[in-house]
Design a protein around this motif. Structure first.
Motif, PDB file in Angstrom:
ATOM      1  N   TYR A 169      40.244  44.718  41.352  1.00 48.30           N
ATOM      2  CA  TYR A 169      39.199  45.377  42.126  1.00 48.30           C
ATOM      3  C   TYR A 169      38.056  45.826  41.229  1.00 48.30           C
ATOM      4  O   TYR A 169      36.873  45.660  41.573  1.00 48.30           O
ATOM      5  N   LEU A 170      38.388  46.386  40.071  1.00 48.23           N
ATOM      6  CA  LEU A 170      37.339  46.836  39.157  1.00 48.23           C
ATOM      7  C   LEU A 170      36.500  45.660  38.660  1.00 48.23           C
ATOM      8  O   LEU A 170      35.282  45.788  38.495  1.00 48.23           O
ATOM      9  N   MET A 171      37.146  44.527  38.421  1.00 47.20           N
ATOM     10  CA  MET A 171      36.399  43.351  37.979  1.00 47.20           C
ATOM     11  C   MET A 171      35.433  42.894  39.070  1.00 47.20           C
ATOM     12  O   MET A 171      34.278  42.574  38.803  1.00 47.20           O
ATOM     13  N   ALA A 172      35.923  42.853  40.317  1.00 40.36           N
ATOM     14  CA  ALA A 172      35.063  42.416  41.416  1.00 40.36           C
ATOM     15  C   ALA A 172      33.975  43.433  41.714  1.00 40.36           C
ATOM     16  O   ALA A 172      32.815  43.081  41.947  1.00 40.36           O
ATOM     17  N   ASN A 173      34.339  44.712  41.705  1.00 45.27           N
ATOM     18  CA  ASN A 173      33.412  45.780  42.052  1.00 45.27           C
ATOM     19  C   ASN A 173      32.458  46.112  40.919  1.00 45.27           C
ATOM     20  O   ASN A 173      31.374  46.640  41.158  1.00 45.27           O
ATOM     21  N   SER A 174      32.848  45.810  39.688  1.00 41.13           N
ATOM     22  CA  SER A 174      32.100  46.302  38.540  1.00 41.13           C
ATOM     23  C   SER A 174      31.515  45.202  37.666  1.00 41.13           C
ATOM     24  O   SER A 174      30.306  45.143  37.465  1.00 41.13           O
ATOM     25  N   VAL A 175      32.361  44.319  37.147  1.00 36.43           N
ATOM     26  CA  VAL A 175      31.844  43.286  36.246  1.00 36.43           C
ATOM     27  C   VAL A 175      30.810  42.419  36.945  1.00 36.43           C
ATOM     28  O   VAL A 175      29.770  42.063  36.382  1.00 36.43           O
ATOM     29  N   SER A 176      31.050  42.096  38.211  1.00 33.00           N
ATOM     30  CA  SER A 176      30.108  41.246  38.939  1.00 33.00           C
ATOM     31  C   SER A 176      28.774  41.937  39.180  1.00 33.00           C
ATOM     32  O   SER A 176      27.787  41.282  39.536  1.00 33.00           O
ATOM     33  N   GLN A 177      28.710  43.257  38.983  1.00 36.76           N
ATOM     34  CA  GLN A 177      27.429  43.953  39.130  1.00 36.76           C
ATOM     35  C   GLN A 177      26.382  43.420  38.168  1.00 36.76           C
ATOM     36  O   GLN A 177      25.186  43.464  38.461  1.00 36.76           O
ATOM     37  N   LEU A 178      26.828  42.930  37.020  1.00 28.78           N
ATOM     38  CA  LEU A 178      25.857  42.391  36.061  1.00 28.78           C
ATOM     39  C   LEU A 178      25.139  41.181  36.661  1.00 28.78           C
ATOM     40  O   LEU A 178      23.927  41.035  36.528  1.00 28.78           O
ATOM     41  N   GLY A 179      25.885  40.323  37.344  1.00 23.74           N
ATOM     42  CA  GLY A 179      25.254  39.187  38.011  1.00 23.74           C
ATOM     43  C   GLY A 179      24.391  39.624  39.177  1.00 23.74           C
ATOM     44  O   GLY A 179      23.273  39.123  39.360  1.00 23.74           O
ATOM     45  N   PHE A 180      24.883  40.575  39.974  1.00 18.82           N
ATOM     46  CA  PHE A 180      24.092  41.066  41.098  1.00 18.82           C
ATOM     47  C   PHE A 180      22.844  41.807  40.609  1.00 18.82           C
ATOM     48  O   PHE A 180      21.791  41.755  41.256  1.00 18.82           O
ATOM     49  N   GLY A 181      22.947  42.511  39.486  1.00 16.79           N
ATOM     50  CA  GLY A 181      21.783  43.201  38.939  1.00 16.79           C
ATOM     51  C   GLY A 181      20.713  42.226  38.489  1.00 16.79           C
ATOM     52  O   GLY A 181      19.520  42.416  38.737  1.00 16.79           O
TER      53      GLY A 181
ATOM     54  N   SER B 210      34.053  46.897  55.563  1.00 17.22           N
ATOM     55  CA  SER B 210      34.840  46.153  56.547  1.00 17.22           C
ATOM     56  C   SER B 210      36.024  45.420  55.938  1.00 17.22           C
ATOM     57  O   SER B 210      37.066  45.261  56.584  1.00 17.22           O
ATOM     58  N   ILE B 211      35.906  44.969  54.687  1.00 15.79           N
ATOM     59  CA  ILE B 211      36.949  44.123  54.103  1.00 15.79           C
ATOM     60  C   ILE B 211      38.014  44.915  53.370  1.00 15.79           C
ATOM     61  O   ILE B 211      39.212  44.637  53.482  1.00 15.79           O
ATOM     62  N   VAL B 212      37.616  45.941  52.623  1.00 10.52           N
ATOM     63  CA  VAL B 212      38.581  46.612  51.752  1.00 10.52           C
ATOM     64  C   VAL B 212      39.655  47.348  52.546  1.00 10.52           C
ATOM     65  O   VAL B 212      40.789  47.520  52.082  1.00 10.52           O
ATOM     66  N   THR B 213      39.354  47.774  53.777  1.00 12.64           N
ATOM     67  CA  THR B 213      40.358  48.478  54.579  1.00 12.64           C
ATOM     68  C   THR B 213      41.493  47.553  55.010  1.00 12.64           C
ATOM     69  O   THR B 213      42.553  48.027  55.448  1.00 12.64           O
ATOM     70  N   LEU B 214      41.293  46.236  54.901  1.00 14.98           N
ATOM     71  CA  LEU B 214      42.327  45.285  55.309  1.00 14.98           C
ATOM     72  C   LEU B 214      43.535  45.311  54.395  1.00 14.98           C
ATOM     73  O   LEU B 214      44.554  44.664  54.696  1.00 14.98           O
TER      74      LEU B 214
ATOM     75  N   LEU C 140      46.669  41.271  49.484  1.00 12.76           N
ATOM     76  CA  LEU C 140      46.152  42.528  48.961  1.00 12.76           C
ATOM     77  C   LEU C 140      45.056  42.267  47.935  1.00 12.76           C
ATOM     78  O   LEU C 140      43.980  42.878  47.968  1.00 12.76           O
ATOM     79  N   ALA C 141      45.311  41.338  47.021  1.00 14.68           N
ATOM     80  CA  ALA C 141      44.331  41.010  45.986  1.00 14.68           C
ATOM     81  C   ALA C 141      43.059  40.434  46.597  1.00 14.68           C
ATOM     82  O   ALA C 141      41.945  40.767  46.169  1.00 14.68           O
ATOM     83  N   ALA C 142      43.200  39.576  47.624  1.00 10.95           N
ATOM     84  CA  ALA C 142      42.022  38.962  48.247  1.00 10.95           C
ATOM     85  C   ALA C 142      41.136  40.013  48.907  1.00 10.95           C
ATOM     86  O   ALA C 142      39.893  39.975  48.773  1.00 10.95           O
ATOM     87  N   ALA C 143      41.734  40.963  49.623  1.00  7.63           N
ATOM     88  CA  ALA C 143      40.952  42.016  50.267  1.00  7.63           C
ATOM     89  C   ALA C 143      40.230  42.871  49.231  1.00  7.63           C
ATOM     90  O   ALA C 143      39.066  43.262  49.416  1.00  7.63           O
ATOM     91  N   LEU C 144      40.904  43.165  48.130  1.00  6.11           N
ATOM     92  CA  LEU C 144      40.287  43.980  47.083  1.00  6.11           C
ATOM     93  C   LEU C 144      39.123  43.247  46.421  1.00  6.11           C
ATOM     94  O   LEU C 144      38.073  43.844  46.145  1.00  6.11           O
TER      95      LEU C 144
END
Length: 407
Positions: free
Chosen positions: A54-66, A87-91, A101-105
Motif C-alpha cells: 500500500y505504501l508503495m502504491a500510495n507513496s512511491v508512485s507519487q513521484l510519477g504523478f507529481g 471507493s476502492i480501498v474499503t473493499l 486484499l493486495a489488489a484493493a490496497l
C-alpha cells in the motif's frame, strides 16, 4: 471579503478537508490488521508486506504523478484521485484472500497518490507568506484523518464484521464528490509562467540539499511506519480489544497531527534546519522507552514521541519547495510520496524482525534512526528562509492569477 480560518486561503481549506478524508480512508488497513491477520492466517511479515504494497502504491508512485502534474492536467488528478481512493480501498473488508486484499490496497493507493502532489503544489501556490502554516494545516488535516480512521473502521469491523466496511465508502464519496471537489479552483497548470519546464531535470541544480532532505524523510518514516503498523497488533496481543487498540492508535495519530501543525509555524520563526534537528533528537528517548511501558504511561510517552517526530514532516516539504521552487508538485512528491514509499520497503523487514525478536525490541531498534536523520540535517542551509537561488533560466514566478471558485 470572507473571514478566513487562521488567515488561510479558502482553497487551502478545501484541499486540507479533502486530505482529511483521503488519508482517513488510507489508514484503513492498520486498525483492521488485528482482525485480518487471524482471518487470513497471516504472519507479521506478511502483514508488513501488505503495508509495504500500500505504501508503495500510495507513496512511491507519487513521484510519477507529481512529474505528470507538473506537465499535464493536474486538476484531473486532483479530482479523480480521491474518488478512486475512497471507493476502492474499503473493499479490503470483503477480500477473502491475500491477493484480493493486495489488489484493493494497490488500486486504492494509486488513487490517493494521484491526489497528493497536485494538492501540495496548490497549497504552496495559494499559501502566500504563510507557507509553513499552510503546509502544516494541510498535512495535519491528513494526519487527523488517519487518527479518526481507527475510531471508525475498528468498531465497525468488531461489532458488524469486516463485510460491512465497504459501506463506509458511501459517506466518503458524498463528502468528497459533492461537498469538497466542486469547490476547487479551475486551472490548467500548476505554474503558469516559467521558461524551464518543471519535472525531474529542473531539480538537478538542487540535488545535494534535496537528497539530504529525502534521506531524512526516509529514516523518519521508517520509524513512524514501524510504530503505526505494529502498535495495534502489540496492544491486542497484550489483551486489548480491537476497538481499544484503535482508540490508542487514534490518540497517537492525534498527537502526530498536532506535531505536524506546530512544526511549520516554528520553522517560519526559527528556521527549518533547527526545527528538524531538535525535534528528531528529542523524539528518540520517548519512542525508545514507550514499548516497555503499558497503560496510560505508554499512551503518554508514545504520543510525545509521535508529536516530536511528525513535527518535521511539513517542514521537510516546505523546506524542499523553498530550496527548489521550480517544480512544486515534483518536489512535494519527492519529499512526501517517494520518500514515504521507499521507507515502506522496510516494513516487511521490521515484520520479520518482530517475528523473531518481538515487537517491543523491534520498535526500540527503529526508534534510534531519527538520530541519523538529525545528523544528515546539519549540512542543510540555515536561516528562516533557506533558499537555493535558481539559475537565470530557471527563475519561476510563483504567484499566478485566475478565478478561484473557493472564494
Amino acid at each position: 471579503m470572507k473571514r478566513r480560518l487562521f488567515g488561510l486561503h479558502p482553497t487551502v481549506l478545501v484541499l486540507a478537508s479533502t486530505h482529511f478524508v483521503v488519508d482517513g480512508f488510507g489508514n484503513i488497513l492498520t486498525p483492521l490488521l488485528p482482525v485480518i491477520i487471524p482471518r487470513l492466517n497471516l504472519s507479521l511479515a506478511a502483514a508488513g508486506t501488505l503495508q509495504m504494497l500500500y505504501l508503495m502504491a500510495n507513496s512511491v508512485s507519487q513521484l510519477g504523478f507529481g512529474h505528470l502534474a507538473d506537465r499535464w492536467r493536474p486538476r484531473l488528478l486532483l479530482m479523480a484521485g480521491p474518488l478512486v481512493a475512497v471507493s476502492i480501498v474499503t473493499l479490503i473488508g470483503v477480500a477473502d484472500n491475500i491477493w484480493m486484499l493486495a489488489a484493493a490496497l494497490i488500486v486504492g493507493g494509486f488513487g490517493a497518490a494521484a491526489f497528493h502532489p497536485p494538492a501540495a503544489a496548490l497549497v504552496h501556490r495559494y499559501s502566500g507568506p504563510q507557507r509553513g502554516l499552510s503546509m502544516s494545516f494541510h498535512i495535519t488535516s491528513g494526519t487527523l484523518g488517519q487518527a479518526m480512521a481507527p475510531l471508525v473502521f475498528a468498531p465497525v469491523a468488531q461489532h458488524y464484521g469486516l463485510s460491512m466496511v465497504p459501506w463506509l465508502m458511501v459517506p466518503g464519496l458524498l463528502i468528497v464528490g459533492l461537498g469538497l471537489l466542486p469547490k476547487l479552483p479551475r486551472f490548467e497548470r500548476l505554474q503558469e509562467h516559467h521558461e524551464t519546464p518543471g519535472g525531474f531535470r529542473a531539480l538537478l541544480p538542487y540535488a545535494k540539499p534535496l537528497t539530504l532532505l529525502y534521506l531524512i524523510v526516509v529514516l523518519r518514516t521508517v520509524t513512524a511506519a514501524t510504530f503505526t503498523t505494529f502498535m495495534p497488533v502489540m496492544l491486542v496481543r497484550r489483551g486489548m480489544s480491537v476497538a481499544q487498540a484503535g482508540t490508542v492508535a487514534a490518540i497517537f495519530y492525534t498527537a502526530v497531527g498536532a506535531g505536524g501543525f506546530f512544526g511549520g509555524p516554528l520553522a517560519d520563526r526559527f528556521g527549518p534546519r533547527r526545527v528538524i534537528v531538535v525535534s528528531l533528537i528529542a523524539a528518540v528517548p520517548f519512542l525508545f522507552a514507550a514499548p516497555w511501558l503499558s497503560g496510560s504511561a505508554f499512551i503518554a510517552v508514545v504520543a510525545c514521541g509521535g508529536f516530536l517526530l511528525q513535527s518535521t514532516l511539513p517542514v521537510n516539504v516546505t523546506f524542499g519547495q523553498s530550496l527548489a521552487p521550480i517544480s512544486a508538485a515534483t518536489v512535494s512528491s519527492l519529499m512526501m510520496g517517494f520518500a514515504w514509499g521507499m521507507s515502506g520497503l522496510s516494513v516487511p523487514f521490521t515484520g520479520t524482525l518482530a517475528d523473531r525478536i518481538g515487537i517491543e525490541r523491534t520498535m526500540m531498534a527503529m526508534a534510534v534512526l531519527p538520530l541519523v536523520a538529525a545528523a544528515l540535517a546539519w549540512p542543510l542551509p540555515g536561516g528562516k528562509r533557506a533558499h537555493t537561488p535558481p539559475r537565470g533560466s530557471e527563475t519561476v514566478v510563483q504567484e499566478v492569477t485566475g478565478t478561484d471558485v473557493a472564494e
